[in-house]
Design a protein around this motif. Structure first.
Motif, PDB file in Angstrom:
ATOM      1  N   UNK A 225       0.745  -1.083   0.227  1.00  0.00           N
ATOM      2  CA  UNK A 225      -0.148   0.097  -0.083  1.00  0.00           C
ATOM      3  C   UNK A 225       0.834   1.257   0.046  1.00  0.00           C
ATOM      4  N   UNK A 226       2.024   1.007   0.424  1.00  0.00           N
ATOM      5  CA  UNK A 226       2.851   2.496   0.556  1.00  0.00           C
ATOM      6  C   UNK A 226       3.198   2.777  -0.896  1.00  0.00           C
ATOM      7  N   UNK A 227       3.147   1.915  -1.875  1.00  0.00           N
ATOM      8  CA  UNK A 227       3.559   2.622  -3.357  1.00  0.00           C
ATOM      9  C   UNK A 227       2.012   2.781  -4.172  1.00  0.00           C
ATOM     10  N   UNK A 228       1.020   2.684  -3.391  1.00  0.00           N
ATOM     11  CA  UNK A 228      -0.443   2.925  -3.816  1.00  0.00           C
ATOM     12  C   UNK A 228      -1.062   3.913  -2.698  1.00  0.00           C
ATOM     13  N   UNK A 229      -0.741   5.246  -3.101  1.00  0.00           N
ATOM     14  CA  UNK A 229      -1.216   6.302  -2.158  1.00  0.00           C
ATOM     15  C   UNK A 229      -2.904   6.316  -2.279  1.00  0.00           C
ATOM     16  N   UNK A 232      -4.188   3.569  -0.200  1.00  0.00           N
ATOM     17  CA  UNK A 232      -3.467   3.758   1.162  1.00  0.00           C
ATOM     18  C   UNK A 232      -4.427   4.706   2.054  1.00  0.00           C
ATOM     19  N   UNK A 233      -4.747   5.808   1.260  1.00  0.00           N
ATOM     20  CA  UNK A 233      -5.813   6.901   1.830  1.00  0.00           C
ATOM     21  C   UNK A 233      -7.238   6.257   2.082  1.00  0.00           C
ATOM     22  N   UNK A 234      -7.624   5.516   1.380  1.00  0.00           N
ATOM     23  CA  UNK A 234      -8.754   4.740   1.505  1.00  0.00           C
ATOM     24  C   UNK A 234      -8.725   3.928   2.799  1.00  0.00           C
ATOM     25  N   UNK A 235      -7.660   3.135   2.865  1.00  0.00           N
ATOM     26  CA  UNK A 235      -7.466   2.111   3.985  1.00  0.00           C
ATOM     27  C   UNK A 235      -7.376   2.797   5.147  1.00  0.00           C
TER      28      UNK A 235
END
Length: 501
Positions: A225-229, A232-235
């Protein structure tokens, strides 16, 4: 071929089929009650027990050759009726015979367990568990005689198709049945997330993230998730909404977002009820890696709460003893704990004005400790002292001395604001007009003098402006036979004044 009357009577007497008798009321009533009882429990029974023989309404064993032929004939007749064209009616076909519905329910099926809610996966029911007979009889309040509407076979077929990640995401967008459990490899799961992000559909993204949360380890999930911002924000938002604070903090620390994690920990003080524990928690929060501005704020919060606890305990004791007059005339209406800084300053100016700067409850101490601006301090002090009608204290606030010892009134907030605050606190006209006269703007001064009926200020201003016409008009606003009315007449009759109009 014709038969004699005796042959017909012998045939009907020897056959197994009996004619309908209107006199057999008891038998017909029993038949109706039996049929109604079976229909009432049809909805809760869906499978049979192989050990118990099942019979149809005609009394023939279910599965026998004669039963199968009758069932097939019934299906053909029903199919013929459904296949009628638009130009045909029921009268054009042979009259269908009324057949009794076949009952394929056994007594042993009543003693199965209740249906497990978890046996339903994406709208598909799993066989094997049912509601018990006692629950169905006692717990049910309504009887449903209509057949259960089932989903089409195409809907059930969708869940069995080996969809690709893209096709699965499209199914989710359309609200159709889908299954994520078939995606077992990490690449397929990440492909699911990427396809969901491309759709910009928050519901789809969140649903897939919940699946990843259950099927991946925390380390792998955080790393991907670190490279999928966007994901990541949704999570992060999902974890905040569901209250999974521990997992959220762990993820933020792993991702290096220490400032955000510190703010999240600081927010937990709202859930602490004990004042002592809350103070200790805030004290520990001062050591967290906040940003510079946030660190100052957290430190001031801890200092203010600690100061409020000291003031609250001391004032409770003083109020109970009745030692101070201000507490007797103006009893406290609420506790000072957890109040904002401005409210605490107002409280201090109201009950502790004039105390030395060395005491915690002194307004000067609060101003110095929390670096309150001069404007904010002056406005708060003015409101508190005007509320108490302490006009001498108000005058002292604006009186300053220069290096030669001369006094002068000065207000960093503007004297027009001072006038408004004094009027809201019902200050007498004599006090208000003193500050109206200090307003720099002539137009604003005349407006305030007219609004608050400071007649002497308005008369002197029109005289200084040598505006005879406005002075005459103002005389009509003043009551006759008053000192102000006589003053206007005297000025108008003065021949030494050179009027502009």
């Amino acid at each position: 071929m014709s038969r004699t009357k005796n042959d017909e009577e012998e045939y009907w007497n020897s056959t197994k089929c009996k004619a309908f008798m209107f006199d057999d009321d008891d038998e017909f009533t029993e038949l109706k009650e039996s049929k109604r009882a079976v229909n009432s429990i049809r909805s809760i029974v869906e499978e049979d027990d192989d050990d118990v023989e099942k019979v149809s309404w005609s009394g023939e064993p279910v599965g026998s050759i004669s039963w199968s032929i009758k069932e097939s004939a019934t299906g053909i007749r029903a199919g013929d009726t459904r296949d009628l064209g638009p130009g045909k009616s029921l009268s054009d076909t042979s009259q269908p015979t009324l057949s009794k519905p076949g009952s394929t329910y056994s007594l042993s099926s009543f003693f199965k367990g209740k249906r497990d809610p978890s046996s339903v996966l994406f709208g598909v029911s799993r066989p094997g568990s049912f509601q018990s007979l006692s629950d169905s009889v006692i717990g049910s309040t309504t009887t449903n005689y209509a057949p259960n509407l089932r989903k089409s076979k195409a809907d059930y077929k969708d869940i069995l198709i080996d969809w690709s990640p893209l096709e699965t995401v499209r199914q989710m967008q359309k609200g159709r049945m889908y299954s994520l459990e078939r995606f077992r490899s990490l690449s397929d799961k990440l492909h699911l997330v990427d396809e969901a992000v491309r759709t910009h559909d928050g519901n789809v993204i969140t649903a897939i993230l919940i699946f990843l949360k259950k099927s991946l380890s925390k380390e792998v999930l955080f790393r991907e998730l670190e490279c999928r911002q966007v994901a990541l924000q949704h999570f992060v938002y999902y974890l905040k909404e569901t209250g999974e604070q521990k997992l959220l903090l762990e993820m933020l620390k792993v991702l290096g977002r220490t400032e955000e994690a510190a703010l999240l920990q600081y927010k937990d003080h709202l859930n602490i009820k004990s004042q002592v524990k809350k103070t200790e928690y805030l004290k520990n929060c001062t050591g967290l890696p906040f940003a510079s501005d946030d660190a100052t704020f957290v430190k001031d919060h801890y200092t203010l709460l600690d100061r409020q606890i000291i003031i609250e305990e001391n004032d409770k004791r003083i109020e109970a003893s009745g030692q101070m007059e201000v507490f007797r005339k103006h009893p406290r209406k609420a506790s000072i704990l957890h109040m904002p800084l401005v409210t605490t300053l107002y409280y201090s100016c109201f009950y502790h004005y004039g105390e030395s700067e060395g005491t915690f409850s002194s307004p000067a101490n609060l101003k110095a400790t929390f670096k309150i601006s001069d404007k904010q301090y002056l406005l708060t002090t003015l409101a508190a002292r005007a509320k108490l009608k302490a006009w001498k204290d108000v005058d002292t606030l604006f009186t300053t001395k220069n290096w030669l010892g001369y006094t002068k009134k000065k207000a960093p907030i503007g004297f027009h604001r001072v006038v408004d605050i004094l009027h809201k606190n019902n200050a007498p006209v004599e006090v208000i007009q003193e500050y109206v006269a200090l307003v720099d703007s002539t137009e604003l001064k005349l407006n305030l003098a007219t609004k608050y009926k400071c007649h002497n200020i308005a008369i002197d201003t029109y005289r200084d402006l040598k505006d005879r016409q406005q002075l005459v008009l103002y005389r009509d606003k003043v009551e006759k036979n008053t000192q102000e009315h006589r003053k206007i007449d005297y000025i108008l009759s003065n021949s030494q004044i050179r009027w502009k109009n």
